[in-house]
Scaffold this active site. Structure first.
Site, mmCIF file in Angstrom:
data_model
loop_
_atom_site.group_PDB
_atom_site.id
_atom_site.type_symbol
_atom_site.label_atom_id
_atom_site.label_comp_id
_atom_site.label_asym_id
_atom_site.label_seq_id
_atom_site.Cartn_x
_atom_site.Cartn_y
_atom_site.Cartn_z
ATOM 1 N N SER A 208 0.792 -1.238 0.000
ATOM 2 C CA SER A 208 0.000 0.000 0.000
ATOM 3 C C SER A 208 0.822 1.284 0.000
ATOM 4 O O SER A 208 0.276 2.358 -0.267
ATOM 5 C CB SER A 208 -0.948 0.016 1.210
ATOM 6 O OG SER A 208 -2.016 -0.869 1.015
ATOM 7 N N LYS B 262 0.513 3.440 -3.060
ATOM 8 C CA LYS B 262 -0.630 4.330 -3.289
ATOM 9 C C LYS B 262 -0.219 5.798 -3.284
ATOM 10 O O LYS B 262 -0.778 6.615 -4.019
ATOM 11 C CB LYS B 262 -1.694 4.090 -2.217
ATOM 12 C CG LYS B 262 -2.291 2.693 -2.229
ATOM 13 C CD LYS B 262 -3.153 2.442 -0.993
ATOM 14 C CE LYS B 262 -3.733 1.047 -0.975
ATOM 15 N NZ LYS B 262 -4.462 0.727 0.258
ATOM 16 N N TYR C 56 -3.137 -2.347 -10.481
ATOM 17 C CA TYR C 56 -3.111 -2.124 -9.030
ATOM 18 C C TYR C 56 -2.369 -3.254 -8.321
ATOM 19 O O TYR C 56 -1.508 -3.007 -7.459
ATOM 20 C CB TYR C 56 -4.539 -2.004 -8.497
ATOM 21 C CG TYR C 56 -4.606 -1.933 -6.992
ATOM 22 C CD1 TYR C 56 -4.135 -0.816 -6.304
ATOM 23 C CD2 TYR C 56 -5.132 -2.990 -6.248
ATOM 24 C CE1 TYR C 56 -4.190 -0.752 -4.922
ATOM 25 C CE2 TYR C 56 -5.203 -2.928 -4.870
ATOM 26 C CZ TYR C 56 -4.724 -1.813 -4.208
ATOM 27 O OH TYR C 56 -4.764 -1.753 -2.831
ATOM 28 N N TYR D 201 -4.027 3.988 7.782
ATOM 29 C CA TYR D 201 -5.272 3.232 7.914
ATOM 30 C C TYR D 201 -6.132 3.828 9.028
ATOM 31 O O TYR D 201 -6.163 5.046 9.212
ATOM 32 C CB TYR D 201 -4.989 1.746 8.154
ATOM 33 C CG TYR D 201 -4.143 1.106 7.089
ATOM 34 C CD1 TYR D 201 -4.400 1.328 5.733
ATOM 35 C CD2 TYR D 201 -3.081 0.262 7.412
ATOM 36 C CE1 TYR D 201 -3.637 0.728 4.749
ATOM 37 C CE2 TYR D 201 -2.313 -0.351 6.429
ATOM 38 C CZ TYR D 201 -2.590 -0.106 5.098
ATOM 39 O OH TYR D 201 -1.829 -0.698 4.129
ATOM 40 N N VAL E 166 1.063 -3.550 4.185
ATOM 41 C CA VAL E 166 0.901 -4.797 4.935
ATOM 42 C C VAL E 166 2.091 -5.748 4.817
ATOM 43 O O VAL E 166 2.119 -6.778 5.491
ATOM 44 C CB VAL E 166 -0.398 -5.531 4.538
ATOM 45 C CG1 VAL E 166 -1.611 -4.729 4.934
ATOM 46 C CG2 VAL E 166 -0.406 -5.867 3.055
#
Length: 334
Positions: free
Chosen positions: A76, A79, A201, A253, A271
């Site tokens: 992540s 992103k 992605y 998060y 993660v």
């Protein structure tokens, strides 16, 4: 341009900070709380004892300890940089019509969409990241992937690659993300190229990096978009503010509020166990440890960042050190 080989050798005024990082590493090396990510089968195979810290200044000084050359997938953290790429390609106003910037307070993989505005809430949760990835330009999947890899290489400073095993593992098991994409298509949030967007992605999340790479990427954002190791611009300076703002409010998060309260710096976790932290105009921090808490954040990584922020007064709202910059503190600590 900074000489990377020279920067790797701590100067006479920087030994104290290197020693501080080494003591921090030893402090948390034997902490074995948490668990590795298991919802992606390939991630469950990682060694839970891996641990590294790397700090790079905007003038190219490097401080590192532990397994800082160990490869892992970026997950992540990607992103952040794809969001910057979408801003460059479409502009702030257009991207804001496709992806919002509001924190959710929910888990990163929650299936929540703002039906009123017809946007995912922000680009740091999975739904928003899929929407952001769908904005990347290109005549087909190969061109879009190559353009994305070129962008990441500008941040990192060397060639990179996608781990095919992790990509296929994510592609095979990514039913929840696929469900999000279909819901977004239903509400007109993304176009019909669902499989292409999802593959891109999953590929961006499967890019292989090291803790040192993360620190270089963070230092590039801290350096207003210029890679301090190569001198190459990675992202237009006008969009660095946007990227850091969303990282600050949404990057950790549903731990984002507590992170801002305790650490007070723009950050993003993944993660696989990585965390990047930006101290604007000063340093970039990369931490890697795959043992995660229930929010999906690295437990050792959070503790390391809390300690560094507290020790050096790096919280953006910490006035105890006045206007003293980290580089000045570094020199004064010897």
């Amino acid at each position: 341009m900074a000489d990377e080989r020279q920067c790797d050798r701590p100067s006479s005024h920087s030994h104290a900070f290197q020693e501080y990082l080494e003591s921090l590493y030893l402090k948390y090396k034997h902490l074995r709380e948490g668990a590795v990510a298991s919802y992606i089968p390939e991630l469950a195979k990682v060694d839970p004892d891996l641990f590294s810290i790397c700090v790079i200044t905007v003038d190219g000084q490097v401080y590192q300890v532990g397994d800082y050359n160990q490869l892992f997938t970026i997950q992540s953290i990607s992103k952040v940089f794809v969001y910057g790429m979408a801003l460059e390609e479409h502009g702030r106003d257009y991207v804001l019509t496709k992806v919002g910037v509001e924190p959710t307070g929910d888990a990163f993989n929650s299936i929540i969409l703002d039906e009123r505005s017809k946007r995912p809430y922000n680009p740091m949760v999975n739904a928003g990241a899929i929407a952001t990835t769908s904005l990347i330009k290109g005549s087909g999947p190969t061109e879009r992937l190559n353009r994305m890899l070129d962008m990441f290489q500008r941040y990192i400073g060397h060639e990179i690659f996608v781990d095919i095993s992790v990509f296929m593992s994510e592609r095979t098991t990514g039913h929840r993300n696929r469900g999000m994409a279909h819901l977004m298509l239903n509400f007109g949030m993304i176009d019909e190229r669902i499989d292409e967007a999802l593959d891109l992605y999953f590929q961006q999340c499967s890019i292989m990096v090291t803790c040192r790479d993360l620190a270089v990427m963070a230092a590039t954002l801290a350096n207003n978009g210029i890679n301090p190791m190569t001198g190459e611009r990675a992202v237009d300076a006008r969009y660095v503010r946007d990227v850091l703002s969303v990282m600050y409010t949404c990057g950790m998060y549903n731990f984002a509020g507590e992170w801002v309260y305790k650490v007070g710096l723009p950050a993003k976790s993944g993660v696989s166990g990585g965390i990047i932290v930006i101290v604007p105009n000063q340093i970039g921090i990369g931490v890697f440890s795959p043992l995660l808490d229930t929010n999906g954040n690295s437990i050792r990584g959070i503790k390391v960042c809390e300690d560094i922020s507290q020790e050096y007064g790096l919280h953006l709202f910490d006035s105890s050190r006045g206007c003293t910059k980290f580089l000045e503190i570094l020199a004064q600590s010897n």
